[in-house]
Write a protein that holds these residues in place. Structure first.
Motif, PDB file in Angstrom:
ATOM      1  N   TYR A   1       0.828  -1.204   0.000  1.00 27.74           N
ATOM      2  CA  TYR A   1       0.000   0.000   0.000  1.00 27.74           C
ATOM      3  C   TYR A   1       0.866   1.259   0.000  1.00 27.74           C
ATOM      4  CZ  TYR A   1      -3.828  -3.149   1.341  1.00 27.74           C
ATOM      5  OH  TYR A   1      -4.757  -4.157   1.372  1.00 27.74           O
ATOM      6  N   GLN A   2       2.007   1.201   0.665  1.00 21.99           N
ATOM      7  CA  GLN A   2       2.865   2.383   0.747  1.00 21.99           C
ATOM      8  C   GLN A   2       3.359   2.805  -0.629  1.00 21.99           C
ATOM      9  OE1 GLN A   2       5.885   2.230   3.734  1.00 21.99           O
ATOM     10  NE2 GLN A   2       6.495   4.332   3.398  1.00 21.99           N
ATOM     11  N   LYS A   3       3.619   1.840  -1.499  1.00 21.05           N
ATOM     12  CA  LYS A   3       4.073   2.177  -2.846  1.00 21.05           C
ATOM     13  C   LYS A   3       2.990   2.944  -3.600  1.00 21.05           C
ATOM     14  CE  LYS A   3       6.706  -0.709  -4.887  1.00 21.05           C
ATOM     15  NZ  LYS A   3       7.243  -1.927  -5.554  1.00 21.05           N
ATOM     16  N   VAL A   4       1.734   2.532  -3.420  1.00 17.59           N
ATOM     17  CA  VAL A   4       0.624   3.222  -4.078  1.00 17.59           C
ATOM     18  C   VAL A   4       0.484   4.638  -3.524  1.00 17.59           C
ATOM     19  CG1 VAL A   4      -1.854   3.193  -4.525  1.00 17.59           C
ATOM     20  CG2 VAL A   4      -0.581   1.044  -4.471  1.00 17.59           C
ATOM     21  N   ILE A   5       0.558   4.769  -2.198  1.00 18.78           N
ATOM     22  CA  ILE A   5       0.359   6.068  -1.552  1.00 18.78           C
ATOM     23  C   ILE A   5       1.508   7.022  -1.842  1.00 18.78           C
ATOM     24  CG2 ILE A   5       0.256   7.192   0.714  1.00 18.78           C
ATOM     25  CD1 ILE A   5      -1.263   4.623   1.667  1.00 18.78           C
ATOM     26  N   ASP A   6       2.734   6.552  -1.746  1.00 21.23           N
ATOM     27  CA  ASP A   6       3.895   7.431  -1.880  1.00 21.23           C
ATOM     28  C   ASP A   6       4.330   7.660  -3.330  1.00 21.23           C
ATOM     29  OD1 ASP A   6       3.882   7.570   0.828  1.00 21.23           O
ATOM     30  OD2 ASP A   6       5.669   6.341   1.150  1.00 21.23           O
ATOM     31  N   GLU A   7       4.107   6.672  -4.180  1.00 20.70           N
ATOM     32  CA  GLU A   7       4.617   6.754  -5.553  1.00 20.70           C
ATOM     33  C   GLU A   7       3.506   6.998  -6.567  1.00 20.70           C
ATOM     34  OE1 GLU A   7       7.200   3.958  -8.657  1.00 20.70           O
ATOM     35  OE2 GLU A   7       7.141   3.500  -6.515  1.00 20.70           O
TER      36      GLU A   7
END
Length: 363
Positions: free
Chosen positions: A30-36
């Motif tokens: 999920y962090q990749k979706v949110i941050d990138e």
């Protein structure tokens, strides 16, 4: 042995726990979706496709199609969000109440931005998370699709907004409470058998606490707000798990107790130290990855965003094993020999037959 397990499931020695739909049980990055943002990921995938060049082998062809299929799926998520933006704008156009009209226009702005682009605010990050979560259920129709370490990948935008004075605890808590309601709205289409067995739960598991990649206790202000949302909104989804350690902050541990006292059956407590050691010894994960584990579904444990090869045999059909023993290791229904016995049934005593049954059960 995957092949043996698969064969024994077909022979009904093992009973599939979920035979009607895909299993699910995953924690994505999920962090990749949110941050990138998905657009950045799509561009990277296009670069990988270009780097393959000519499709001269089956391996190249499979890789190319995998990247192409992934791009199509991610573009579908972006279009899904765009449709929500259009609907919010349509509703805003016919809304007579000014405050609600402004809310709808803000919803449209956020849905047009994420998850295609990086989330800059906590509200945007919540929306990016939600589109990711709901699209996974639309695609897989599985259970146990879990948010994982929510208080870690959501903390950057939360902290940024909180320190800038653009987000209050009350507003953040409201969004977390609404998320609980939205998670509970998700229904899973499956057969009557599993509906009666599971009671409709789909096991979305939010994990709090534990340590970061450097081994530092990772509970924070957002962790406590997630627990408070669980106290305030007693929905059965998402459930909550805590990676418990002695060096977590006292205020967080007391909030965990308060949430347990609320009587909704969560959070579950997991021994963080033992679990991390388990991932290193059993899966061969390095220390940094092992520190990023979370329960997935009910009590299954995975490293977040890095799907482990996992094959679960949920139920053993013990009467079927006894039938195999009584028929010389042969399944009388199919005629297939599944196991070699170590006794002669024509001469074996009752005690020897029981002993052989126990041995086969342990295979």
């Amino acid at each position: 042995d995957f092949d043996q397990v698969e064969n024994w499931q077909k022979q009904l020695v093992f009973l599939r726990f979920m035979f009607d739909v895909p299993e699910g049980r995953l924690i994505v990055d999920y962090q990749k979706v949110i941050d990138e943002g998905l657009e950045s990921i799509i561009e990277r995938l296009k670069g990988k496709m270009k780097a393959i060049g000519s499709l001269n082998s089956k391996e190249d062809f499979d890789r190319y199609n995998f990247y192409k299929g992934t791009i199509m799926a991610l573009e579908g998520v972006i279009n899904f969000a765009e449709n929500h933006a259009k609907e919010a704008e349509r509703l805003a156009g016919i809304c007579r109440e000014q405050k609600r009209k402004e809310e709808l226009l803000e919803i449209a702005r956020i849905c047009r931005k994420v998850p295609g682009k990086p989330a800059d605010t906590f509200h945007e990050a919540m929306q990016a998370f939600w589109f990711t979560q709901v699209c996974l259920f639309i695609e897989i129709n599985g259970r146990g699709i879990s948010p994982g370490r929510f208080d870690q990948y959501m903390y950057r935008p939360f902290k940024k907004d909180f320190e800038a004075g653009t987000l209050t605890e009350e507003k953040a808590l409201e969004l977390l409470e609404l998320m609980r309601i939205k998670c509970t709205e998700i229904a899973r289409a499956h057969a009557t058998f599993t509906e009666s067995y599971l009671g409709g739960s789909i096991y979305q598991n939010v994990t709090l606490g534990g340590v970061d990649r450097y081994g530092v206790p990772a509970d924070n202000k957002l962790s406590k707000l997630v627990l408070q949302a669980g106290v305030n909104v007693k929905t059965w989804q998402p459930t909550i798990s805590v990676r418990w350690r002695d060096d977590l902050s006292e205020s967080f541990k007391m909030k965990v107790v308060d949430c347990i006292k609320a009587g909704s059956g969560y959070p579950a407590l997991f021994n963080d130290k033992l679990a991390t050691e388990r991932f290193m010894s059993v899966t061969g994960a390095n220390l940094e990855d092992a520190r990023d584990w979370a329960p997935c579904g009910c009590v299954d444990m995975q490293i977040c965003g890095k799907r482990m090869p996992m094959f679960s045999v949920a139920n053993t059909n013990n009467p079927k094993i006894f039938e195999l023993v009584l028929n010389g290791g042969v399944n009388p229904v199919t005629g297939d020999k599944l196991v070699d016995l170590k006794i002669d049934l024509n001469k074996a005593s009752y005690e020897e037959i029981v002993g052989e049954y126990k041995r086969v059960c342990e295979l």
